[in-house]
Scaffold this motif. Structure first.
Motif, mmCIF file in Angstrom:
data_model
loop_
_atom_site.group_PDB
_atom_site.id
_atom_site.type_symbol
_atom_site.label_atom_id
_atom_site.label_comp_id
_atom_site.label_asym_id
_atom_site.label_seq_id
_atom_site.Cartn_x
_atom_site.Cartn_y
_atom_site.Cartn_z
ATOM 1 N N ILE A 48 0.839 -1.211 0.000
ATOM 2 C CA ILE A 48 0.000 0.000 0.000
ATOM 3 C C ILE A 48 0.870 1.255 0.000
ATOM 4 O O ILE A 48 0.616 2.218 -0.743
ATOM 5 N N ASP A 49 1.917 1.261 0.825
ATOM 6 C CA ASP A 49 2.833 2.414 0.889
ATOM 7 C C ASP A 49 3.520 2.638 -0.448
ATOM 8 O O ASP A 49 3.729 3.792 -0.865
ATOM 9 N N LEU A 50 3.883 1.548 -1.122
ATOM 10 C CA LEU A 50 4.539 1.665 -2.422
ATOM 11 C C LEU A 50 3.597 2.305 -3.439
ATOM 12 O O LEU A 50 3.998 3.192 -4.203
ATOM 13 N N VAL A 51 2.348 1.872 -3.452
ATOM 14 C CA VAL A 51 1.362 2.464 -4.363
ATOM 15 C C VAL A 51 1.164 3.941 -4.057
ATOM 16 O O VAL A 51 1.117 4.790 -4.957
ATOM 17 N N ASN A 52 1.055 4.274 -2.776
ATOM 18 C CA ASN A 52 0.885 5.679 -2.385
ATOM 19 C C ASN A 52 2.047 6.541 -2.864
ATOM 20 O O ASN A 52 1.857 7.644 -3.381
ATOM 21 N N ARG A 53 3.266 6.032 -2.684
ATOM 22 C CA ARG A 53 4.446 6.790 -3.083
ATOM 23 C C ARG A 53 4.515 6.960 -4.595
ATOM 24 O O ARG A 53 4.833 8.049 -5.099
ATOM 25 N N LEU A 54 4.216 5.896 -5.334
ATOM 26 C CA LEU A 54 4.276 5.981 -6.796
ATOM 27 C C LEU A 54 3.155 6.849 -7.361
ATOM 28 O O LEU A 54 3.355 7.552 -8.355
ATOM 29 N N GLN A 55 2.007 6.798 -6.742
ATOM 30 C CA GLN A 55 0.918 7.651 -7.203
ATOM 31 C C GLN A 55 1.233 9.124 -6.992
ATOM 32 O O GLN A 55 0.813 9.994 -7.759
ATOM 33 N N ALA A 56 2.016 9.391 -5.942
ATOM 34 C CA ALA A 56 2.369 10.787 -5.642
ATOM 35 C C ALA A 56 3.567 11.268 -6.440
ATOM 36 O O ALA A 56 3.591 12.431 -6.898
ATOM 37 N N TYR A 57 4.576 10.406 -6.648
ATOM 38 C CA TYR A 57 5.837 10.868 -7.234
ATOM 39 C C TYR A 57 6.290 10.079 -8.465
ATOM 40 O O TYR A 57 7.226 10.496 -9.144
ATOM 41 N N GLY A 58 5.687 8.910 -8.725
ATOM 42 C CA GLY A 58 6.193 8.048 -9.788
ATOM 43 C C GLY A 58 5.721 8.428 -11.170
ATOM 44 O O GLY A 58 4.798 9.237 -11.362
ATOM 45 N N ARG A 59 6.361 7.817 -12.170
ATOM 46 C CA ARG A 59 5.960 8.003 -13.562
ATOM 47 C C ARG A 59 4.716 7.172 -13.852
ATOM 48 O O ARG A 59 4.417 6.223 -13.126
ATOM 49 N N GLU A 60 4.033 7.470 -14.936
ATOM 50 C CA GLU A 60 2.802 6.761 -15.287
ATOM 51 C C GLU A 60 3.065 5.275 -15.494
ATOM 52 O O GLU A 60 2.260 4.423 -15.107
ATOM 53 N N SER A 61 4.186 4.953 -16.127
ATOM 54 C CA SER A 61 4.508 3.548 -16.372
ATOM 55 C C SER A 61 4.717 2.785 -15.073
ATOM 56 O O SER A 61 4.353 1.617 -14.954
ATOM 57 N N GLU A 62 5.286 3.443 -14.062
ATOM 58 C CA GLU A 62 5.529 2.800 -12.772
ATOM 59 C C GLU A 62 4.243 2.587 -11.994
ATOM 60 O O GLU A 62 4.088 1.604 -11.282
ATOM 61 N N LYS A 63 3.291 3.498 -12.164
ATOM 62 C CA LYS A 63 2.029 3.419 -11.425
ATOM 63 C C LYS A 63 1.250 2.161 -11.769
ATOM 64 O O LYS A 63 0.687 1.489 -10.907
ATOM 65 N N LYS A 64 1.230 1.806 -13.046
ATOM 66 C CA LYS A 64 0.475 0.623 -13.474
ATOM 67 C C LYS A 64 1.200 -0.673 -13.121
ATOM 68 O O LYS A 64 0.579 -1.644 -12.688
ATOM 69 N N VAL A 65 2.508 -0.666 -13.315
ATOM 70 C CA VAL A 65 3.282 -1.888 -13.079
ATOM 71 C C VAL A 65 3.274 -2.287 -11.612
ATOM 72 O O VAL A 65 3.238 -3.475 -11.275
ATOM 73 N N ASN A 66 3.299 -1.338 -10.706
ATOM 74 C CA ASN A 66 3.450 -1.628 -9.283
ATOM 75 C C ASN A 66 2.141 -1.656 -8.509
ATOM 76 O O ASN A 66 2.137 -1.688 -7.285
ATOM 77 N N ALA A 67 1.012 -1.684 -9.227
ATOM 78 C CA ALA A 67 -0.267 -1.908 -8.552
ATOM 79 C C ALA A 67 -0.328 -3.372 -8.104
ATOM 80 O O ALA A 67 0.437 -4.211 -8.571
ATOM 81 N N PHE A 68 -1.240 -3.676 -7.218
ATOM 82 C CA PHE A 68 -1.317 -5.046 -6.705
ATOM 83 C C PHE A 68 -2.769 -5.416 -6.408
ATOM 84 O O PHE A 68 -3.664 -4.561 -6.409
ATOM 85 N N GLY A 69 -2.977 -6.710 -6.151
ATOM 86 C CA GLY A 69 -4.309 -7.193 -5.812
ATOM 87 C C GLY A 69 -4.292 -8.021 -4.547
ATOM 88 O O GLY A 69 -3.263 -8.544 -4.141
ATOM 89 N N LEU A 70 -5.454 -8.118 -3.925
ATOM 90 C CA LEU A 70 -5.603 -8.918 -2.710
ATOM 91 C C LEU A 70 -6.704 -9.947 -2.939
ATOM 92 O O LEU A 70 -7.839 -9.592 -3.296
ATOM 93 N N ILE A 71 -6.358 -11.203 -2.765
ATOM 94 C CA ILE A 71 -7.315 -12.306 -2.906
ATOM 95 C C ILE A 71 -7.476 -12.970 -1.543
ATOM 96 O O ILE A 71 -6.499 -13.301 -0.880
ATOM 97 N N MET A 72 -8.753 -13.165 -1.139
ATOM 98 C CA MET A 72 -9.043 -13.883 0.103
ATOM 99 C C MET A 72 -9.975 -15.034 -0.222
ATOM 100 O O MET A 72 -10.958 -14.863 -0.951
ATOM 101 N N PHE A 73 -9.669 -16.199 0.302
ATOM 102 C CA PHE A 73 -10.527 -17.373 0.067
ATOM 103 C C PHE A 73 -10.570 -18.241 1.312
ATOM 104 O O PHE A 73 -9.668 -18.214 2.141
ATOM 105 N N ASP A 74 -11.672 -18.983 1.424
ATOM 106 C CA ASP A 74 -11.725 -20.006 2.466
ATOM 107 C C ASP A 74 -12.393 -21.250 1.916
ATOM 108 O O ASP A 74 -12.991 -21.256 0.829
ATOM 109 N N ILE A 75 -12.278 -22.345 2.655
ATOM 110 C CA ILE A 75 -12.743 -23.659 2.211
ATOM 111 C C ILE A 75 -14.238 -23.779 2.493
ATOM 112 O O ILE A 75 -14.706 -23.522 3.615
ATOM 113 N N ASP A 76 -14.957 -24.173 1.474
ATOM 114 C CA ASP A 76 -16.415 -24.344 1.625
ATOM 115 C C ASP A 76 -16.714 -25.557 2.497
ATOM 116 O O ASP A 76 -16.110 -26.639 2.332
ATOM 117 N N TYR A 77 -17.607 -25.352 3.439
ATOM 118 C CA TYR A 77 -18.089 -26.418 4.330
ATOM 119 C C TYR A 77 -16.925 -27.101 5.068
ATOM 120 O O TYR A 77 -16.903 -28.332 5.242
#
Length: 526
Positions: free
Chosen positions: A374-403
């Protein structure tokens, strides 16, 4: 007058040594030399003073030779003790006194057989010695020679204050020895009193050694004895890289060691051609740049590897390279200890950051790592180049076992633990190396997908769902629907000022939505 002065000099040194406390072996040895010389001087002085008193002259004759008997054996023990610091008296040392004891007996019974001397005189040419005197003379000079040899060897092997001490003692004794030899062998026809004056000169050298170089105050220790006790190997080579000197540890670690042999030949014989080249490179560097160079070497030995730290120190005097000191220290234990520490650190790191059951990362590591992204995204959004902003985005996946509760109730908690471990193995197979799998709690897991696009998050979530759905788990036929599945919620983070708890909450909401809408689904923030 000179005879009286010389006697006073000897007496002064005797008192100087006698008043010292506590005394060591070297003190008693030097006291013995001084007392013998003083006895010799007093005998000559009294013989000249009371030349008209027969009984005094008879006593002085015996005292004269008695001093000569004791001084030689005293010089021998002085050399031994000075070179070795301290000696342990054994029966072999007692044998050294056999000849002096016989000499004393022959001397005091001389009137009945004249084996020691026939005519006594302070003028060498007028003295007539007996047959035993030859034995006495040979033994005396032998003792003096051995004592002086020890002093010479000590001086060669040592440097600094102790070498100066032994050198002064050697020179002083040599002066008296030469004068005494001239008198004994009747080379010059002078008075024996000249010998006594020479003894005073000898004692003067002893006084200089004592006052200037702390002789008898600092106990000398042979340098060679010290270095031979050192466990580290050392060798000294000359400017042509030929061996000059070494200690016992070096001989113990290398074969084919001898002086004047090339150090490279020794290295090649014990290590090999490749090590010779590496060693030569470091040696050339040390000599060329006039600096100390250290490096590691290893040697296979008895199905193990022994590690050494080698230190090369060139010796320069007035800008001229005159030799090199090479030290070799066994660091195998240190290396093994270091490896154990590193393994322990890895173990502690694992305990601190990984879940003990599944060996995926734990909740503590997840929280810290997610905040870093999150801190990396915040820093790049504030100071980074456009190419860096897209490359360094991330995702969060949460899963659990059914039943998962049904699985545990039907099959037992050990089977449930095994299922959690299997799920982690299956999911890891479809993740990228940069993805971070964590156990969030219970049967719920979280994945941080670093450097991933929005489309990549969707693809990853679906791959996880399909991988679990298609895997043949134990007891999965007992699950509702006859299969074991997972429900997934995923979010994408590419904007600034996102809070960690909000991101987790959002992914958890999508996970709940996947469960409530039928399970075995992946819900994404479209």
């Amino acid at each position: 007058m000179l005879l009286i002065l010389s006697t006073l000099v000897v007496l002064y040194f005797l008192l100087l040594v006698a008043k010292r406390t506590p005394k060591k072996q070297i003190h008693y040895a030097v006291l013995s030399i001084t007392a013998s010389i003083l006895l010799w001087n007093v005998a000559v002085l009294l013989y000249l003073t009371f030349d008209k008193v027969p009984w005094i002259q008879a006593i002085c004759e015996r005292l004269y030779f008695l001093g000569a008997i004791f001084v030689s054996i005293s010089i021998l023990f002085t050399g031994l003790i000075f070179a070795q610091t301290k000696i342990k008296f054994i029966w072999k040392h007692a044998l050294l006194f056999v000849v002096p004891v016989i000499s004393i007996i022959v001397l005091f019974t001389n009137q009945s057989h004249h084996w020691f001397y026939t005519v006594f005189s302070l003028i060498p040419s007028k003295q007539i010695f007996g047959t035993y005197f030859i034995i006495h003379t040979i033994y005396s000079y032998l003792c003096i020679g051995i004592g002086l040899a020890y002093l010479v060897i000590f001086s060669i092997k040592n440097y600094g204050i102790f070498s100066r001490q032994s050198s002064l003692i050697f020179i002083g004794i040599m002066i008296s020895l030469i004068i005494d030899a001239i008198s004994t062998f009747k080379i010059f026809n002078w008075s024996t009193a000249i010998e006594n004056i020479a003894f005073a000169v000898t004692i003067s050298f002893f006084i200089i050694a004592t006052v200037k170089f702390d002789f008898l105050n600092v106990v000398p220790i042979a340098l060679q004895t010290v270095v031979d006790l050192i466990s580290d190997s050392y060798v000294v080579i000359d400017e042509d890289f030929k061996v000059i000197d070494y200690n016992k540890a070096f001989v113990g670690g290398f074969t084919g060691v001898s002086r004047k042999i090339g150090i490279m030949e020794i290295i090649k014989k014990n290590y090999g051609a490749l090590d010779v080249k590496r060693f030569m490179d470091f040696l050339d560097e040390a000599v060329r740049e006039q600096k100390k160079v250290g490096f590691e070497m290893l040697k296979p030995m008895d199905e193990a590897i022994v590690y050494y730290m080698v230190e090369i120190t060139p010796i320069y005097i007035s800008g001229n390279h005159i030799g090199t000191i090479i030290l070799k220290q066994n660091i195998t234990e240190h290396k093994n200890n270091l490896q154990e520490v590193m393994q322990l650190n890895e173990r502690l790191q694992s305990l601190a950051t990984r879940d003990w059951l599944t060996q995926s990362y734990n909740r503590y590591f997840f929280d810290e790592r997610l905040q870093q992204e999150i801190d990396l995204v915040n820093r790049l959004q504030a100071y980074g180049r456009e190419s860096e902003k897209k490359v360094n985005a991330f995702g969060l996946i949460m899963f659990d076992i059914d039943y998962f509760k049904i699985y545990n109730d039907n099959n037992g908690h050990p089977a449930g633990d095994e299922l959690l471990q299997t799920i982690v193995t299956v999911v890891k197979e479809v993740l990228y190396p940069t993805d971070i799998l964590c156990r969030y709690g219970g049967e719920e897991f979280a994945i941080i997908c670093c450097h991933t696009s929005e489309k990549g998050i969707k693809t990853a979530a679906e791959k996880i769902r399909k991988a679990v759905e298609g895997y043949d788990f134990r007891f999965q036929d007992k699950q509702p629907g006859g299969n074991l599945t997972v429900s997934i919620g995923a979010v994408y983070c590419s904007t600034a000022n996102v809070k960690r708890k909000d991101l987790i909450k959002k992914a958890d909401e999508y996970l709940y939505l996947a469960k409530s809408s039928g399970r075995n689904k992946a819900v994404f923030n479209d």
